[in-house]
Write a protein that holds these residues in place. Structure first.
Motif, PDB file in Angstrom:
ATOM      1  N   LEU A 184      -0.527  -5.810 -17.827  1.00 24.45           N
ATOM      2  CA  LEU A 184      -0.104  -4.655 -16.704  1.00 24.45           C
ATOM      3  C   LEU A 184       0.680  -5.115 -15.736  1.00 24.45           C
ATOM      4  O   LEU A 184       1.980  -4.745 -15.576  1.00 24.45           O
ATOM      5  N   TYR A 185       0.226  -6.578 -15.258  1.00 24.33           N
ATOM      6  CA  TYR A 185       1.123  -7.021 -13.865  1.00 24.33           C
ATOM      7  C   TYR A 185       2.131  -8.066 -14.419  1.00 24.33           C
ATOM      8  O   TYR A 185       2.829  -8.473 -13.656  1.00 24.33           O
ATOM      9  N   VAL A 186       2.375  -8.254 -15.692  1.00 23.66           N
ATOM     10  CA  VAL A 186       3.542  -9.111 -16.062  1.00 23.66           C
ATOM     11  C   VAL A 186       4.899  -8.887 -15.542  1.00 23.66           C
ATOM     12  O   VAL A 186       5.619  -9.753 -14.926  1.00 23.66           O
ATOM     13  N   PRO A 187       5.202  -7.557 -15.524  1.00 18.91           N
ATOM     14  CA  PRO A 187       6.614  -7.128 -15.048  1.00 18.91           C
ATOM     15  C   PRO A 187       6.533  -7.289 -13.694  1.00 18.91           C
ATOM     16  O   PRO A 187       7.585  -7.681 -12.954  1.00 18.91           O
ATOM     17  N   TYR A 188       5.735  -6.923 -12.888  1.00 16.52           N
ATOM     18  CA  TYR A 188       5.568  -6.864 -11.470  1.00 16.52           C
ATOM     19  C   TYR A 188       5.741  -8.538 -11.069  1.00 16.52           C
ATOM     20  O   TYR A 188       6.314  -8.720  -9.957  1.00 16.52           O
ATOM     21  N   PHE A 189       5.378  -9.351 -11.699  1.00 17.93           N
ATOM     22  CA  PHE A 189       5.192 -10.872 -11.354  1.00 17.93           C
ATOM     23  C   PHE A 189       6.398 -11.595 -11.671  1.00 17.93           C
ATOM     24  O   PHE A 189       6.974 -12.487 -11.073  1.00 17.93           O
TER      25      PHE A 189
END
Length: 432
Positions: free
Chosen positions: A267-272
């Motif tokens: 889930l947070y891969v794009p945000y990071f």
């Protein structure tokens, strides 16, 4: 006339809750259900004051976590603390601890201490960022102070914000949680721009101190007014930590937690990584690359509100959550082919919408799987802890894949996590 005391308002809500539950069971019209809800339970001053408090706590917890993409880029390029994979551990530890402390924080909320937990978290965030502002060139120090100390502080804000709200609302529960969760999107819009601008103009130390000032100013209201609904019995700290639920409901809850773990792997891969990906790929968007993170978080504002309204109307938060996971997974795999400004902006906004909807509905889904609200904090804490474990594993794996095989491999990893986790949530909805 003066407002009635907050406790009396909460007690009045308790009487309304019983009537409301009966009304919701016997009323078939959606509009009638929402009318009953608004009149009897959810137009009260106490409930919406808690929404405001939770909004601010979400802005300073999940909203600050959503800012880490700016730090990821700074630490790998300007500060040169290490590789993309090693630096991603700082954000992953922070994300893990934000959620991993939830069982303890949730249990303390069940015992009647959400405000004390919030105050402790505010102090930890300020202390961690202040110390980090003087030690920003050491990887170990940043990992300890921004990853561990600040991460625990973020968790002490996040869990009470999500735990205190559900008992105040029934028919508009998902909407109230969605409004509170928009705080994460607002923080994710404001903080990246503030941090990047301060980094460029005044340096790393003052960027951290600016965050401290913002947190202390906005946490004043939650530190003063956040509280449990008085009609929900308090579980003393000497009470049993484990409650035996009906086996079917318990099994569904366990399956839901498993699905959440898988989703948080990606889930947070794009945000990071989206800011680093833009920098390394040399794509010219016509504006600074860190603004794309603010666009992604801006998409989370309608994403946290519109699906929450739909979930309340159809009383199906799990189903709405699955639909948004499908959108997010589809957009992530589409990221592989995006090389121009327009599609990248559309991707960022759409993924922000879908991921924001998913995150805002977690608390509503857990509440829908919980019959006894005395144990909501403990169950919410367990769900968030499982989510944190997914974050801890998922983002470093994505960092390793991007360093070894390119960012495309990290995108595929994110897609698989969302797809398999979403399928598990579908199974939970079908078995209810």
């Amino acid at each position: 006339m003066s407002e009635p005391p907050l406790v009396e308002v909460c007690q009045g809500d308790a009487i309304a809750d019983t009537k409301l539950e009966e009304g919701l069971r016997t009323t078939t019209s959606t509009s009638q259900r929402l009318t009953i809800t608004a009149k009897q339970a959810e137009g009260k001053y106490a409930g919406w004051l808690q929404v405001l408090s939770s909004f601010l706590s979400m802005m300073n917890s999940l909203g600050m976590l959503n800012t880490y993409g700016v730090f990821q880029s700074y630490y790998t390029t300007t500060a040169q603390l290490g590789s993309v994979s090693s630096v991603s551990w700082i954000g992953s530890v922070q994300a893990f601890l934000l959620l991993a402390v939830a069982p303890v924080c949730g249990r303390l909320c069940d015992a009647g201490y959400p405000r004390a937990v919030t105050r402790f978290g505010t102090v930890l965030i300020a202390a961690g960022l202040l110390a980090c502002s003087f030690a920003g060139r050491s990887y170990a120090a940043v990992l300890l102070l921004q990853g561990v100390v600040t991460g625990i502080g973020l968790g002490c804000l996040f869990t009470p914000a999500m735990t205190v709200l559900p008992p105040y609302f029934i028919g508009l529960r998902a909407f109230a949680l969605g409004v509170a969760a928009t705080g994460a999107a607002v923080g994710g819009i404001v903080y990246p721009v503030m941090v990047r601008s301060t980094l460029d103009s005044y340096g790393y130390g003052w960027a951290m101190r600016a965050l401290i000032f913002a947190v202390l100013a906005t946490q004043l209201i939650p530190c003063l007014v956040l509280q449990r609904k008085s009609s929900v019995p308090v579980r003393g700290l000497d009470a049993n930590l484990v409650e035996l639920w009906h086996w079917k409901q318990d099994l569904l809850f366990a399956a839901y937690c498993g699905g959440i773990f898988l989703v948080f792997l990606g889930l947070y891969v794009p945000y990071f990584f989206i800011v680093s990906w833009l920098g390394d790929s040399g794509l010219d968007l016509g504006f600074e690359s860190y603004y794309i993170l603010s666009i992604m978080n801006a998409g989370g504002i309608p994403g946290r509100l519109i699906p929450s309204i739909i979930a309340d109307v159809f009383r199906a938060p799990l189903l709405v959550q699955v639909l948004n996971l499908t959108i997010g997974a589809g957009m992530t795999i589409g990221w592989l082919k995006m090389r121009t400004t327009g599609p990248i902006i559309v991707y960022a906004a759409t993924y922000g919408f879908a991921s924001g909807a998913f995150l805002s509905l977690v608390a509503a889904c857990v509440a829908s799987l919980t019959k006894d609200m005395r144990y909501l904090g403990a169950r919410m804490g367990l769900t968030f802890a499982v989510s944190g474990l997914g974050n801890l594993v998922g983002n470093p794996v994505a960092g390793f894949l991007s360093a070894s095989y390119g960012y495309e491999a990290a995108m595929v990893w994110s897609f698989v996590g969302l797809l398999v986790g979403g399928s598990t949530v579908v199974a939970v909805e079908l078995c209810r």
